[in-house]
Design a protein around this motif. Structure first.
Motif, PDB file in Angstrom:
ATOM      1  N   ALA A 137       0.856  -1.185   0.000  1.00 27.98           N
ATOM      2  CA  ALA A 137       0.000   0.000   0.000  1.00 27.98           C
ATOM      3  C   ALA A 137       0.893   1.236   0.000  1.00 27.98           C
ATOM      4  CB  ALA A 137      -0.912   0.004   1.219  1.00 27.98           C
ATOM      5  N   GLU A 138       0.735   2.081  -1.025  1.00 27.31           N
ATOM      6  CA  GLU A 138       1.554   3.288  -1.135  1.00 27.31           C
ATOM      7  C   GLU A 138       0.834   4.547  -0.684  1.00 27.31           C
ATOM      8  OE1 GLU A 138       3.107   3.744  -5.074  1.00 27.31           O
ATOM      9  OE2 GLU A 138       4.643   2.218  -4.727  1.00 27.31           O
ATOM     10  N   ARG A 139      -0.454   4.608  -0.964  1.00 28.25           N
ATOM     11  CA  ARG A 139      -1.238   5.786  -0.592  1.00 28.25           C
ATOM     12  C   ARG A 139      -2.627   5.341  -0.176  1.00 28.25           C
ATOM     13  NH1 ARG A 139       0.620  10.473  -4.779  1.00 28.25           N
ATOM     14  NH2 ARG A 139      -0.016  11.788  -3.060  1.00 28.25           N
ATOM     15  N   LEU A 140      -3.194   6.053   0.785  1.00 27.20           N
ATOM     16  CA  LEU A 140      -4.528   5.747   1.292  1.00 27.20           C
ATOM     17  C   LEU A 140      -5.369   7.010   1.229  1.00 27.20           C
ATOM     18  CD1 LEU A 140      -6.651   4.046   2.853  1.00 27.20           C
ATOM     19  CD2 LEU A 140      -5.457   4.698   4.963  1.00 27.20           C
ATOM     20  N   TRP A 141      -6.539   6.881   0.631  1.00 29.65           N
ATOM     21  CA  TRP A 141      -7.486   7.995   0.515  1.00 29.65           C
ATOM     22  C   TRP A 141      -8.766   7.603   1.243  1.00 29.65           C
ATOM     23  CZ3 TRP A 141      -5.506  12.112  -2.187  1.00 29.65           C
ATOM     24  CH2 TRP A 141      -4.407  11.860  -3.022  1.00 29.65           C
ATOM     25  N   ILE A 142      -9.242   8.453   2.154  1.00 28.07           N
ATOM     26  CA  ILE A 142     -10.474   8.187   2.892  1.00 28.07           C
ATOM     27  C   ILE A 142     -11.408   9.377   2.734  1.00 28.07           C
ATOM     28  CG2 ILE A 142     -11.499   7.796   5.175  1.00 28.07           C
ATOM     29  CD1 ILE A 142      -8.924   6.413   5.987  1.00 28.07           C
TER      30      ILE A 142
END
Length: 181
Positions: A137-142
């Motif tokens: 996982a490189e980036r997380l958007w919530i």
């Protein structure tokens, strides 16, 4: 206790919510529904998932080495099932199901606006024998403004459970305080 076939073990250990996986290959985005995934480690965050050659997304993931794992909520339950019942080799699933593509930060695969969260991932290993992709996982958007937060969990044979109440015991997790919430 009554013994039942071991093939039903996944129904007891179901690893997490049903997710949507997006890929983009040769400029064509696609979405697939996936239930077989698991967290492997915290740092770097590694996710294992089974995507086999029987899935149209397999070729795109093998060729590009990247994807987005989008986490839908129960308001998308019927759409999630319907996405899994057709193939991206003949259907533009974004168009058919009215989902909105959003550009990711570091992968070509799109985020899905209607989902609660999107995780940009890169393939770091593949266990071919089991069609097991290890993703970092490189980036997380919530979407903190998302109205629905309950996720969908597959119990097998088209039966699903939804998240219920949240039990917060973080004050008792003294050994693991160093991990971000």
């Amino acid at each position: 206790m009554k013994e039942v076939p071991a093939s039903g073990a996944f129904r007891q250990l179901e690893p997490g919510p049903i997710v949507l996986v997006t890929t983009s290959y040769r400029g064509k985005p696609n979405i697939m529904t996936m239930g077989f995934h698991m967290m492997i480690q915290h740092a770097p965050p590694l996710i294992g998932c089974v995507i086999g050659p029987w899935d149209h997304s397999y070729s795109a993931l093998r060729a590009t080495g990247e994807c987005v794992i989008a986490i839908p909520t129960i308001d998308l339950a019927e759409t999630v099932v319907d996405i899994g019942n057709c193939s991206g080799d003949t259907v533009d699933k974004f168009e058919r199901f009215g989902l909105t593509q959003q550009p990711a930060g570091s992968v070509a695969a799109p985020l899905i606006k209607e989902c609660l969260a999107n995780i940009e991932c890169r393939v770091v290993d593949v266990v071919e024998h089991h069609s097991l992709f290890i993703l970092e996982a490189e980036r997380l958007w919530i979407d903190n403004d998302h109205r629905e937060w309950r996720t969908l969990h597959h119990r097998g044979d088209g039966v699903f459970a939804a998240d219920g109440n949240v039990l917060d015991l973080c004050d008792r997790m003294v050994k693991w305080r160093h991990f971000p919430r």
